[in-house]
Design a protein around this motif. Structure first.
Motif, PDB file in Angstrom:
ATOM      1  N   VAL A 124      34.032  36.452  34.177  1.00 35.43           N
ATOM      2  CA  VAL A 124      32.753  36.097  35.349  1.00 35.43           C
ATOM      3  C   VAL A 124      31.910  34.838  34.832  1.00 35.43           C
ATOM      4  CG1 VAL A 124      30.138  37.220  36.053  1.00 35.43           C
ATOM      5  CG2 VAL A 124      32.374  38.541  35.969  1.00 35.43           C
ATOM      6  N   GLU A 125      32.030  34.635  33.767  1.00 34.84           N
ATOM      7  CA  GLU A 125      30.531  33.405  33.513  1.00 34.84           C
ATOM      8  C   GLU A 125      31.836  31.888  33.432  1.00 34.84           C
ATOM      9  OE1 GLU A 125      28.661  32.172  29.360  1.00 34.84           O
ATOM     10  OE2 GLU A 125      29.497  34.218  28.909  1.00 34.84           O
ATOM     11  N   ALA A 126      32.595  32.319  33.335  1.00 33.31           N
ATOM     12  CA  ALA A 126      33.667  31.152  33.160  1.00 33.31           C
ATOM     13  C   ALA A 126      33.224  30.905  35.134  1.00 33.31           C
ATOM     14  CB  ALA A 126      34.984  31.218  33.218  1.00 33.31           C
ATOM     15  N   THR A 127      33.802  31.540  35.662  1.00 38.25           N
ATOM     16  CA  THR A 127      33.408  31.017  37.265  1.00 38.25           C
ATOM     17  C   THR A 127      32.178  31.174  37.388  1.00 38.25           C
ATOM     18  OG1 THR A 127      35.351  33.076  37.943  1.00 38.25           O
ATOM     19  CG2 THR A 127      33.817  32.262  39.555  1.00 38.25           C
ATOM     20  N   LYS A 163      36.349  40.108  42.754  1.00 42.07           N
ATOM     21  CA  LYS A 163      37.889  39.956  42.742  1.00 42.07           C
ATOM     22  C   LYS A 163      38.531  39.592  41.550  1.00 42.07           C
ATOM     23  CE  LYS A 163      37.629  37.515  47.464  1.00 42.07           C
ATOM     24  NZ  LYS A 163      37.077  36.034  48.223  1.00 42.07           N
ATOM     25  N   ILE A 164      37.858  39.383  40.361  1.00 37.35           N
ATOM     26  CA  ILE A 164      38.013  39.396  39.054  1.00 37.35           C
ATOM     27  C   ILE A 164      38.193  40.119  38.044  1.00 37.35           C
ATOM     28  CG2 ILE A 164      38.024  36.383  39.719  1.00 37.35           C
ATOM     29  CD1 ILE A 164      35.659  36.002  38.029  1.00 37.35           C
ATOM     30  N   VAL A 165      37.831  40.832  38.533  1.00 36.43           N
ATOM     31  CA  VAL A 165      37.270  42.326  37.922  1.00 36.43           C
ATOM     32  C   VAL A 165      37.683  43.814  38.150  1.00 36.43           C
ATOM     33  CG1 VAL A 165      35.126  41.254  35.707  1.00 36.43           C
ATOM     34  CG2 VAL A 165      35.381  42.955  38.724  1.00 36.43           C
ATOM     35  N   GLY A 166      38.039  44.214  37.122  1.00 36.95           N
ATOM     36  CA  GLY A 166      38.992  45.620  37.568  1.00 36.95           C
ATOM     37  C   GLY A 166      37.612  46.139  38.564  1.00 36.95           C
ATOM     38  N   LYS A 167      38.575  47.596  39.025  1.00 36.06           N
ATOM     39  CA  LYS A 167      37.747  48.378  40.527  1.00 36.06           C
ATOM     40  C   LYS A 167      36.520  49.216  39.599  1.00 36.06           C
ATOM     41  CE  LYS A 167      41.594  48.127  43.677  1.00 36.06           C
ATOM     42  NZ  LYS A 167      42.635  49.296  44.325  1.00 36.06           N
ATOM     43  N   SER A 168      36.861  49.231  39.148  1.00 33.07           N
ATOM     44  CA  SER A 168      35.730  50.354  38.161  1.00 33.07           C
ATOM     45  C   SER A 168      34.476  49.576  37.422  1.00 33.07           C
ATOM     46  CB  SER A 168      36.144  51.161  37.285  1.00 33.07           C
ATOM     47  OG  SER A 168      37.513  50.673  35.984  1.00 33.07           O
ATOM     48  N   CYS A 169      35.009  48.221  37.241  1.00 32.87           N
ATOM     49  CA  CYS A 169      33.232  47.460  36.063  1.00 32.87           C
ATOM     50  C   CYS A 169      32.592  47.356  37.272  1.00 32.87           C
ATOM     51  CB  CYS A 169      33.762  46.275  35.939  1.00 32.87           C
ATOM     52  SG  CYS A 169      33.172  45.000  35.285  1.00 32.87           S
ATOM     53  N   SER A 170      31.390  47.649  36.765  1.00 33.76           N
ATOM     54  CA  SER A 170      29.869  47.027  37.183  1.00 33.76           C
ATOM     55  C   SER A 170      29.898  45.786  37.230  1.00 33.76           C
ATOM     56  CB  SER A 170      28.488  48.279  36.728  1.00 33.76           C
ATOM     57  OG  SER A 170      27.300  47.654  36.674  1.00 33.76           O
ATOM     58  N   ILE A 171      29.513  45.364  37.660  1.00 33.10           N
ATOM     59  CA  ILE A 171      28.728  43.996  37.926  1.00 33.10           C
ATOM     60  C   ILE A 171      27.755  43.429  37.321  1.00 33.10           C
ATOM     61  CG2 ILE A 171      28.365  41.575  39.679  1.00 33.10           C
ATOM     62  CD1 ILE A 171      31.609  41.872  39.424  1.00 33.10           C
ATOM     63  N   ASP A 172      26.846  44.616  37.717  1.00 33.65           N
ATOM     64  CA  ASP A 172      25.368  44.186  37.095  1.00 33.65           C
ATOM     65  C   ASP A 172      25.538  44.511  35.730  1.00 33.65           C
ATOM     66  OD1 ASP A 172      24.069  44.112  39.413  1.00 33.65           O
ATOM     67  OD2 ASP A 172      24.002  46.499  39.719  1.00 33.65           O
ATOM     68  N   HIS A 173      26.203  45.644  35.046  1.00 33.08           N
ATOM     69  CA  HIS A 173      26.130  45.824  33.954  1.00 33.08           C
ATOM     70  C   HIS A 173      27.226  44.714  32.620  1.00 33.08           C
ATOM     71  CE1 HIS A 173      25.496  50.522  34.726  1.00 33.08           C
ATOM     72  NE2 HIS A 173      24.782  49.946  33.868  1.00 33.08           N
ATOM     73  N   LEU A 174      28.166  43.418  33.758  1.00 35.32           N
ATOM     74  CA  LEU A 174      28.541  43.263  32.882  1.00 35.32           C
ATOM     75  C   LEU A 174      27.825  41.847  33.246  1.00 35.32           C
ATOM     76  CD1 LEU A 174      31.379  43.081  32.464  1.00 35.32           C
ATOM     77  CD2 LEU A 174      32.052  41.094  34.584  1.00 35.32           C
ATOM     78  N   ILE A 175      27.181  41.389  33.988  1.00 33.87           N
ATOM     79  CA  ILE A 175      25.839  40.149  34.045  1.00 33.87           C
ATOM     80  C   ILE A 175      25.142  40.342  32.632  1.00 33.87           C
ATOM     81  CG2 ILE A 175      23.961  39.486  34.990  1.00 33.87           C
ATOM     82  CD1 ILE A 175      26.867  38.109  36.015  1.00 33.87           C
ATOM     83  N   ASP A 176      24.677  41.635  32.946  1.00 35.00           N
ATOM     84  CA  ASP A 176      23.853  42.342  31.754  1.00 35.00           C
ATOM     85  C   ASP A 176      23.375  41.851  30.106  1.00 35.00           C
ATOM     86  OD1 ASP A 176      21.502  42.934  33.933  1.00 35.00           O
ATOM     87  OD2 ASP A 176      22.041  45.092  33.647  1.00 35.00           O
TER      88      ASP A 176
END
Length: 238
Positions: A38-41, A56-69
């Motif tokens: 995500v950071e590279a993209t 499109k680049i993380v798993g279906k169960s992944c929370s984008i918001d938590h990842l960004i946090d």
């Protein structure tokens, strides 16, 4: 053209080969790899990257918001951050380093140069969109010229909206993604609260509708522009 068609046909197959889920990795390593993707993209993109793209680049169960946090937490001590702007996320340097960047490499992209009248019209469009040129002219008690509208369109701060249901079906005007980028806003909901501006004496709706430019107009523009600074250094102040 044949090569382009071949590439288009190959994309679904390529997508199928891309491992989004990373089930072979332990949970901690999987999460770390998703963070890096995500950071590279976002780093590589010239425009803010939206949630749909990142999904499109993380798993279906992944929370984008938590990842960004988690990414932002790791960037807390860095001179740049991931900022939510214009419906996506973008790497931006923190405002505290603006002077150093200008001293080293110059100002880069210059902010759009607007006259006081253009700022006022842009502000009205932002708050009351979609709105026609005739309605803007009624607001100010004098004609809002086509040249003024053309300058705002040329700066890509406004665009044509839906046609008005009034006689003649004139075009309305709305703000654009570039407007959000220019003022560092994620969405129009991040505009300074109109009533708060009135309470602070920076804007009077009655004067605005009467066509009188309030004395504090420059402060209103500053208030909008300060949204970028608030976004950039809000974590530093927590």
């Amino acid at each position: 053209m044949v090569e382009a068609a071949r590439k288009r046909r190959g994309r679904p197959e390529e997508d199928a080969l891309f491992d989004r889920e990373l089930d072979h990795l332990p949970p901690e390593a999987r999460w770390r790899e998703w963070m890096h993707r995500v950071e590279a993209t976002i780093f590589a993109a010239s425009e803010p990257v939206g949630r749909e793209t990142l999904a499109k680049i993380v798993g279906k169960s992944c929370s984008i918001d938590h990842l960004i946090d988690d990414i932002r937490e790791e960037l807390r001590g860095r001179p740049y951050d991931l900022v939510a702007v214009a419906g996506g996320w973008k790497h931006l340097t923190r405002p505290a380093y603006a002077d150093a960047i200008r001293a080293a490499v110059g100002g880069g992209e210059q902010p759009t140069d607007l006259t006081q009248s253009e700022v006022l019209v842009l502000m009205c469009i932002a708050y009351f969109q979609p709105i026609t040129r005739g309605e803007l002219s009624s607001f100010f008690g004098k004609e809002v010229s086509r040249d003024l509208i053309g300058h705002l369109r040329g700066a890509k701060l406004i665009a044509s909206g839906p046609r008005s249901p009034t006689p003649g079906a004139p075009y309305t005007y709305v703000t654009t993604k570039e407007f959000l980028l220019e003022f560092g806003l994620e969405t129009l909901r991040d505009l300074p609260d109109f009533e708060a501006l009135e309470d602070a004496g920076l804007l009077s709706k009655e004067k605005l509708l009467a066509g009188d430019i309030p004395a504090g107009l420059g402060s209103v523009e500053d208030e909008i522009e300060e949204q970028a600074d608030v976004v950039g250094d809000r974590d530093e102040q927590e």
